[in-house]
Design a protein around this motif. Sequence first.
Motif, mmCIF file in Angstrom:
data_model
loop_
_atom_site.group_PDB
_atom_site.id
_atom_site.type_symbol
_atom_site.label_atom_id
_atom_site.label_comp_id
_atom_site.label_asym_id
_atom_site.label_seq_id
_atom_site.Cartn_x
_atom_site.Cartn_y
_atom_site.Cartn_z
ATOM 1 N N PRO A 100 0.825 -1.218 0.000
ATOM 2 C CA PRO A 100 0.000 0.000 0.000
ATOM 3 C C PRO A 100 0.854 1.262 0.000
ATOM 4 C CG PRO A 100 0.046 -0.973 2.187
ATOM 5 C CD PRO A 100 0.726 -1.950 1.271
ATOM 6 N N ASN A 101 0.407 2.274 -0.726
ATOM 7 C CA ASN A 101 1.134 3.542 -0.767
ATOM 8 C C ASN A 101 0.722 4.408 0.415
ATOM 9 O OD1 ASN A 101 2.463 2.913 -3.157
ATOM 10 N ND2 ASN A 101 0.762 3.635 -4.412
ATOM 11 N N THR A 102 1.112 3.987 1.608
ATOM 12 C CA THR A 102 0.732 4.717 2.813
ATOM 13 C C THR A 102 1.962 5.182 3.572
ATOM 14 O OG1 THR A 102 0.677 2.731 4.199
ATOM 15 C CG2 THR A 102 -1.362 3.318 3.041
ATOM 16 N N THR A 103 1.796 6.270 4.278
ATOM 17 C CA THR A 103 2.872 6.750 5.137
ATOM 18 C C THR A 103 3.151 5.750 6.244
ATOM 19 O OG1 THR A 103 2.270 9.043 4.669
ATOM 20 C CG2 THR A 103 3.613 8.658 6.627
ATOM 21 N N GLU A 104 2.118 5.065 6.709
ATOM 22 C CA GLU A 104 2.261 4.107 7.810
ATOM 23 C C GLU A 104 3.244 2.990 7.455
ATOM 24 O OE1 GLU A 104 1.783 1.768 11.296
ATOM 25 O OE2 GLU A 104 1.650 3.896 10.828
ATOM 26 N N ILE A 105 3.127 2.389 6.282
ATOM 27 C CA ILE A 105 4.015 1.284 5.925
ATOM 28 C C ILE A 105 5.440 1.797 5.727
ATOM 29 C CG2 ILE A 105 3.648 1.398 3.413
ATOM 30 C CD1 ILE A 105 3.845 -1.825 5.509
ATOM 31 N N PHE A 106 5.589 3.038 5.268
ATOM 32 C CA PHE A 106 6.907 3.660 5.147
ATOM 33 C C PHE A 106 7.535 3.843 6.531
ATOM 34 C CE2 PHE A 106 9.341 7.628 5.358
ATOM 35 C CZ PHE A 106 10.350 7.358 4.440
ATOM 36 N N ILE A 107 6.730 4.310 7.484
ATOM 37 C CA ILE A 107 7.232 4.494 8.846
ATOM 38 C C ILE A 107 7.630 3.150 9.446
ATOM 39 C CG2 ILE A 107 6.578 5.140 11.203
ATOM 40 C CD1 ILE A 107 4.869 7.369 9.997
ATOM 41 N N ILE A 108 6.831 2.125 9.240
ATOM 42 C CA ILE A 108 7.126 0.795 9.779
ATOM 43 C C ILE A 108 8.506 0.321 9.306
ATOM 44 C CG2 ILE A 108 6.530 -1.660 9.499
ATOM 45 C CD1 ILE A 108 3.581 -0.817 9.753
ATOM 46 N N ALA A 109 8.768 0.440 8.003
ATOM 47 C CA ALA A 109 10.043 -0.030 7.456
ATOM 48 C C ALA A 109 11.212 0.791 7.992
ATOM 49 C CB ALA A 109 10.005 0.025 5.932
ATOM 50 N N THR A 110 11.018 2.092 8.110
ATOM 51 C CA THR A 110 12.085 2.966 8.589
ATOM 52 C C THR A 110 12.401 2.686 10.058
ATOM 53 O OG1 THR A 110 11.393 4.686 7.024
ATOM 54 C CG2 THR A 110 12.811 5.370 8.844
ATOM 55 N N VAL A 111 11.356 2.516 10.866
ATOM 56 C CA VAL A 111 11.547 2.220 12.293
ATOM 57 C C VAL A 111 12.184 0.847 12.473
ATOM 58 C CG1 VAL A 111 10.354 1.786 14.478
ATOM 59 C CG2 VAL A 111 9.718 3.756 13.086
ATOM 60 N N ASP A 112 11.750 -0.130 11.696
ATOM 61 C CA ASP A 112 12.362 -1.468 11.766
ATOM 62 C C ASP A 112 13.867 -1.398 11.529
ATOM 63 O OD1 ASP A 112 10.054 -2.853 12.385
ATOM 64 O OD2 ASP A 112 10.093 -4.129 10.606
ATOM 65 N N ALA A 113 14.271 -0.632 10.516
ATOM 66 C CA ALA A 113 15.696 -0.505 10.203
ATOM 67 C C ALA A 113 16.453 0.153 11.350
ATOM 68 C CB ALA A 113 15.876 0.304 8.917
ATOM 69 N N ALA A 114 15.861 1.185 11.937
ATOM 70 C CA ALA A 114 16.528 1.907 13.023
ATOM 71 C C ALA A 114 16.672 1.040 14.269
ATOM 72 C CB ALA A 114 15.758 3.182 13.357
ATOM 73 N N LEU A 115 15.630 0.297 14.612
ATOM 74 C CA LEU A 115 15.697 -0.571 15.789
ATOM 75 C C LEU A 115 16.747 -1.660 15.608
ATOM 76 C CD1 LEU A 115 11.876 -0.994 16.585
ATOM 77 C CD2 LEU A 115 13.541 0.396 17.837
ATOM 78 N N ALA A 116 16.774 -2.253 14.423
ATOM 79 C CA ALA A 116 17.755 -3.307 14.151
ATOM 80 C C ALA A 116 19.176 -2.747 14.229
ATOM 81 C CB ALA A 116 17.497 -3.920 12.778
ATOM 82 N N ALA A 117 19.376 -1.559 13.674
ATOM 83 C CA ALA A 117 20.712 -0.952 13.678
ATOM 84 C C ALA A 117 21.189 -0.651 15.094
ATOM 85 C CB ALA A 117 20.698 0.330 12.844
ATOM 86 N N GLN A 118 20.284 -0.210 15.949
ATOM 87 C CA GLN A 118 20.697 0.074 17.320
ATOM 88 C C GLN A 118 21.112 -1.206 18.043
ATOM 89 O OE1 GLN A 118 21.525 2.754 18.545
ATOM 90 N NE2 GLN A 118 21.690 2.377 20.721
ATOM 91 N N ASN A 119 20.387 -2.294 17.805
ATOM 92 C CA ASN A 119 20.806 -3.581 18.365
ATOM 93 C C ASN A 119 22.200 -3.949 17.868
ATOM 94 O OD1 ASN A 119 18.512 -4.196 19.909
ATOM 95 N ND2 ASN A 119 18.404 -6.284 19.104
ATOM 96 N N PHE B 235 7.770 4.631 -3.136
ATOM 97 C CA PHE B 235 7.185 5.053 -1.852
ATOM 98 C C PHE B 235 6.285 6.269 -2.116
ATOM 99 C CE2 PHE B 235 11.157 2.956 -0.715
ATOM 100 C CZ PHE B 235 10.788 2.143 0.343
ATOM 101 N N GLU B 236 5.115 6.028 -2.683
ATOM 102 C CA GLU B 236 4.191 7.111 -2.997
ATOM 103 C C GLU B 236 3.291 7.336 -1.774
ATOM 104 O OE1 GLU B 236 2.236 6.288 -6.664
ATOM 105 O OE2 GLU B 236 4.069 5.671 -7.664
ATOM 106 N N LEU B 237 3.785 8.129 -0.853
ATOM 107 C CA LEU B 237 3.153 8.250 0.461
ATOM 108 C C LEU B 237 1.817 8.977 0.383
ATOM 109 C CD1 LEU B 237 6.325 9.172 2.533
ATOM 110 C CD2 LEU B 237 5.519 6.943 1.767
ATOM 111 N N LYS B 238 0.839 8.390 1.062
ATOM 112 C CA LYS B 238 -0.497 8.988 1.145
ATOM 113 C C LYS B 238 -0.979 8.935 2.582
ATOM 114 C CE LYS B 238 -1.764 7.517 -3.535
ATOM 115 N NZ LYS B 238 -2.707 6.705 -4.339
#
Length: 245
Positions: A99-118, A242-245
Amino acid sequence: MNSTISQLQQHRSIRKYKSDPLTDEQLKTIIQSAQSAPTSSNMQAYSVIAVTNPGTKSELAKLAANQSYIEECPVFLVWCADLHRLQHAASAVDDVQIPNTTEIFIIATVDAALAAQNATLAAESLGLGAVYIGGIRDNIRKVSDLLRLPKLVYPVFGMCVGYPDQEPSYRPRLPLETILHREHYSTDSYDEGIEQYNWSLQAFMATRVGGNRDTNWSKEVAKRLKSKKRDDVTQFLHDQGFELK
């Protein structure tokens, strides 16, 4: 204070590395630790690219504002928000599109950040050091082309990893009271807390740069907010799907 908290509170960004390489076992341990980070709905919407080739690291250093430690560190990790793999997995069982949603974009970005901090914590526990490199977004399209990133993948940041060849001093942080809000958001502590932090950071910066730079947190924030830096990122994300809506 236990050893975990002690390690967390002793974090320093390392920008100078010894030439000693990481073993494959060390790299695997770091990434396996990253995989243990929380992830939204178990989507694990991130990927990491380990770059050790000197030529590739040299090119990445040039693209990231000529930060030489990218070239000097033994391993440079590029953390990517990755919806491409989700699309691949879902298409095997159903005709579904990301889905072209901001939510799925945020999910992927947060996942990457959490993994990197670990990964950072794991590396530091092994006697290694690291520093995050947001500068790879300075030339985000060229970085993506160099790393052959497909649609629905974008580089969030890079990370130098290696054995420290320096012992940098601790950069002070904002007073706890300006970060921790109780029951509701409040700005009551901001004036005093920011003024206090401006003084402490100014003293730190004077020491760090030999007393030649008169600056503080408020000045640095104002300078960054006025900058037009990385204003091509939105168009790049759109082109990547990433066509954010």
